[in-house]
Design a protein around this motif. Structure first.
Motif, PDB file in Angstrom:
ATOM      1  N   LEU A  85       3.375   9.155  10.339  1.00  0.00           N
ATOM      2  CA  LEU A  85       4.181   8.409  11.303  1.00  0.00           C
ATOM      3  C   LEU A  85       4.765   7.165  10.657  1.00  0.00           C
ATOM      4  N   ALA A  86       3.950   6.445   9.897  1.00  0.00           N
ATOM      5  CA  ALA A  86       4.430   5.244   9.210  1.00  0.00           C
ATOM      6  C   ALA A  86       5.562   5.589   8.247  1.00  0.00           C
ATOM      7  N   GLU A  87       5.446   6.723   7.592  1.00  0.00           N
ATOM      8  CA  GLU A  87       6.489   7.163   6.656  1.00  0.00           C
ATOM      9  C   GLU A  87       7.803   7.416   7.384  1.00  0.00           C
ATOM     10  N   PHE A  88       7.746   8.133   8.505  1.00  0.00           N
ATOM     11  CA  PHE A  88       8.965   8.402   9.275  1.00  0.00           C
ATOM     12  C   PHE A  88       9.601   7.099   9.760  1.00  0.00           C
ATOM     13  N   LEU A  89       8.776   6.214  10.304  1.00  0.00           N
ATOM     14  CA  LEU A  89       9.292   4.951  10.820  1.00  0.00           C
ATOM     15  C   LEU A  89       9.924   4.109   9.717  1.00  0.00           C
ATOM     16  N   THR A  90       9.287   4.069   8.558  1.00  0.00           N
ATOM     17  CA  THR A  90       9.810   3.295   7.437  1.00  0.00           C
ATOM     18  C   THR A  90      11.139   3.868   6.972  1.00  0.00           C
ATOM     19  N   GLN A  91      11.227   5.189   6.895  1.00  0.00           N
ATOM     20  CA  GLN A  91      12.489   5.828   6.509  1.00  0.00           C
ATOM     21  C   GLN A  91      13.599   5.499   7.500  1.00  0.00           C
ATOM     22  N   GLY A  92      13.230   5.297   8.763  1.00  0.00           N
ATOM     23  CA  GLY A  92      14.214   4.952   9.784  1.00  0.00           C
ATOM     24  C   GLY A  92      14.613   3.489   9.767  1.00  0.00           C
ATOM     25  N   GLY A  93      13.953   2.687   8.940  1.00  0.00           N
ATOM     26  CA  GLY A  93      14.319   1.271   8.816  1.00  0.00           C
ATOM     27  C   GLY A  93      13.412   0.315   9.550  1.00  0.00           C
ATOM     28  N   ALA A  94      12.289   0.815  10.096  1.00  0.00           N
ATOM     29  CA  ALA A  94      11.346  -0.067  10.790  1.00  0.00           C
ATOM     30  C   ALA A  94      10.429  -0.750   9.778  1.00  0.00           C
ATOM     31  N   ARG A  95       9.887  -1.896  10.176  1.00  0.00           N
ATOM     32  CA  ARG A  95       8.818  -2.529   9.408  1.00  0.00           C
ATOM     33  C   ARG A  95       7.505  -2.068  10.023  1.00  0.00           C
ATOM     34  N   VAL A  96       6.667  -1.448   9.229  1.00  0.00           N
ATOM     35  CA  VAL A  96       5.468  -0.810   9.747  1.00  0.00           C
ATOM     36  C   VAL A  96       4.221  -1.448   9.147  1.00  0.00           C
ATOM     37  N   TYR A  97       3.238  -1.677  10.012  1.00  0.00           N
ATOM     38  CA  TYR A  97       1.952  -2.208   9.580  1.00  0.00           C
ATOM     39  C   TYR A  97       0.857  -1.271  10.072  1.00  0.00           C
ATOM     40  N   LEU A  98       0.007  -0.839   9.166  1.00  0.00           N
ATOM     41  CA  LEU A  98      -1.153  -0.028   9.527  1.00  0.00           C
ATOM     42  C   LEU A  98      -2.363  -0.937   9.695  1.00  0.00           C
ATOM     43  N   THR A  99      -3.154  -0.698  10.735  1.00  0.00           N
ATOM     44  CA  THR A  99      -4.342  -1.533  10.937  1.00  0.00           C
ATOM     45  C   THR A  99      -5.427  -1.219   9.915  1.00  0.00           C
ATOM     46  N   ARG A 100      -5.304  -0.080   9.259  1.00  0.00           N
ATOM     47  CA  ARG A 100      -6.173   0.225   8.116  1.00  0.00           C
ATOM     48  C   ARG A 100      -5.422   1.167   7.187  1.00  0.00           C
ATOM     49  N   GLN A 101      -5.654   1.005   5.879  1.00  0.00           N
ATOM     50  CA  GLN A 101      -4.954   1.801   4.883  1.00  0.00           C
ATOM     51  C   GLN A 101      -5.791   2.967   4.374  1.00  0.00           C
ATOM     52  N   ASP A 102      -7.092   2.899   4.613  1.00  0.00           N
ATOM     53  CA  ASP A 102      -7.988   3.949   4.128  1.00  0.00           C
ATOM     54  C   ASP A 102      -9.111   4.126   5.138  1.00  0.00           C
ATOM     55  N   GLU A 103     -10.269   4.549   4.693  1.00  0.00           N
ATOM     56  CA  GLU A 103     -11.369   4.786   5.624  1.00  0.00           C
ATOM     57  C   GLU A 103     -11.992   3.498   6.138  1.00  0.00           C
ATOM     58  N   ASN A 104     -11.684   2.379   5.486  1.00  0.00           N
ATOM     59  CA  ASN A 104     -12.240   1.100   5.903  1.00  0.00           C
ATOM     60  C   ASN A 104     -11.334   0.403   6.903  1.00  0.00           C
ATOM     61  N   VAL A 105     -11.906  -0.442   7.730  1.00  0.00           N
ATOM     62  CA  VAL A 105     -11.158  -1.219   8.709  1.00  0.00           C
ATOM     63  C   VAL A 105     -10.767  -2.549   8.077  1.00  0.00           C
ATOM     64  N   ASN A 106      -9.525  -2.973   8.319  1.00  0.00           N
ATOM     65  CA  ASN A 106      -9.055  -4.257   7.793  1.00  0.00           C
ATOM     66  C   ASN A 106      -9.606  -5.383   8.665  1.00  0.00           C
ATOM     67  N   GLU A 107     -10.779  -5.881   8.341  1.00  0.00           N
ATOM     68  CA  GLU A 107     -11.426  -6.891   9.164  1.00  0.00           C
ATOM     69  C   GLU A 107     -10.922  -8.291   8.825  1.00  0.00           C
ATOM     70  N   GLY A 108     -10.769  -9.111   9.860  1.00  0.00           N
ATOM     71  CA  GLY A 108     -10.327 -10.480   9.683  1.00  0.00           C
ATOM     72  C   GLY A 108     -11.433 -11.471   9.998  1.00  0.00           C
ATOM     73  N   ASP A 109     -11.029 -12.659  10.388  1.00  0.00           N
ATOM     74  CA  ASP A 109     -11.995 -13.737  10.602  1.00  0.00           C
ATOM     75  C   ASP A 109     -12.954 -13.458  11.753  1.00  0.00           C
ATOM     76  N   SER A 110     -12.486 -12.771  12.782  1.00  0.00           N
ATOM     77  CA  SER A 110     -13.323 -12.593  13.963  1.00  0.00           C
ATOM     78  C   SER A 110     -14.475 -11.613  13.713  1.00  0.00           C
ATOM     79  N   GLY A 111     -14.262 -10.685  12.794  1.00  0.00           N
ATOM     80  CA  GLY A 111     -15.279  -9.670  12.546  1.00  0.00           C
ATOM     81  C   GLY A 111     -15.339  -8.607  13.624  1.00  0.00           C
ATOM     82  N   ASP A 112     -14.476  -8.720  14.620  1.00  0.00           N
ATOM     83  CA  ASP A 112     -14.425  -7.744  15.713  1.00  0.00           C
ATOM     84  C   ASP A 112     -13.243  -6.814  15.466  1.00  0.00           C
TER      85      ASP A 112
END
Length: 235
Positions: A85-112
């Motif tokens: 989905l991210a690939e299709f959206l990017t090809q269409g000209g959207a800026r896309v952000y995935l909340t995780r890039q692999d099996e791990n979660v992109n955790e921030g300051d909150s830890g939640d």
């Protein structure tokens, strides 16, 4: 007797050749229709140009989500479809952000985990939030289904558009979008949906959900639904 056997084998081979030819033609025509349909959608991809979209592959990290009867992990299916989905959206000209890039979660300051997924959308100024999940209940239930926050009219419209495209393109469901109280939906100020791409608990659907071609088709149906939603807002 020898001649009869030879004639019989010639007939068998002729029938086999005809059946093989028909199968090849059907396959080619199916692929042609699929590509033609994709080109039609891609021609309207200007609708997503400049949009900021957060694509959320559900689960990840220590939470792998549901497990199919054949051992397929939900978090892996979610990530695979989200990447397409991210690939299709990017090809269409959207800026896309995935909340995780692999099996791990992109955790921030909150830890939640859930807080960070919503916070990412706020931080990047997202226009849309699309969370990809697999459903699970028993081996009989099947089909994709969309969910939206009951207080979000735009979320409902986005869910209806995506549900319609999945129904039309994959013919895997007669379900309709439903409202649900979910953290990643109710804490958004933008249109947000959860896409349950199918029941990983259903053996037949599990096989489809781990098939890369089907994953791509599902992602494209979601992409087409997003385009339909954005086009409806341009009218």
């Amino acid at each position: 007797m020898v001649r009869r056997k030879a004639d019989l084998w010639r007939r068998v081979l002729a029938v086999a050749f005809i059946l093989l030819t028909v199968a090849v033609v059907v396959s080619v025509l199916g692929r042609y229709r699929e590509l033609k349909s994709e080109r039609a959608v891609q021609a309207l991809s200007w609708a997503v140009a400049g949009q900021v979209v957060v694509v959320d592959p559900g689960h990840g990290g220590i939470d792998s989500g549901a497990l199919g009867p054949g051992g397929t992990r939900e978090d892996q299916v979610n990530l695979a479809i989200s990447r397409y989905l991210a690939e299709f959206l990017t090809q269409g000209g959207a800026r896309v952000y995935l909340t995780r890039q692999d099996e791990n979660v992109n955790e921030g300051d909150s830890g939640d985990d859930m807080v960070e997924r919503v916070e990412l959308a706020r931080r990047v100024g997202a226009d849309l939030f699309v969370s990809i999940h697999c459903n699970a209940f028993d081996g009989r239930e099947s089909g994709a289904q969309l969910f939206y926050d009951p207080k979000s009219p735009e979320g409902k419209k986005l869910a209806e558009a995506i549900q319609a495209e999945i129904r039309r393109r994959l013919a895997n469901t007669d379900r309709v979008p439903l409202s649900i109280d979910a953290y990643v939906l109710r804490n958004q100020k933008i249109p947000a949906v959860i896409v349950e791409v199918g029941f990983i608990s259903n053996p037949r659907e599990e096989k489809l959900l781990r098939d890369p071609r089907y994953q791509r088709q599902m992602a494209f149906a979601v992409y087409a639904g997003i385009i339909d939603y954005l086009l409806s807002n341009h009218k």
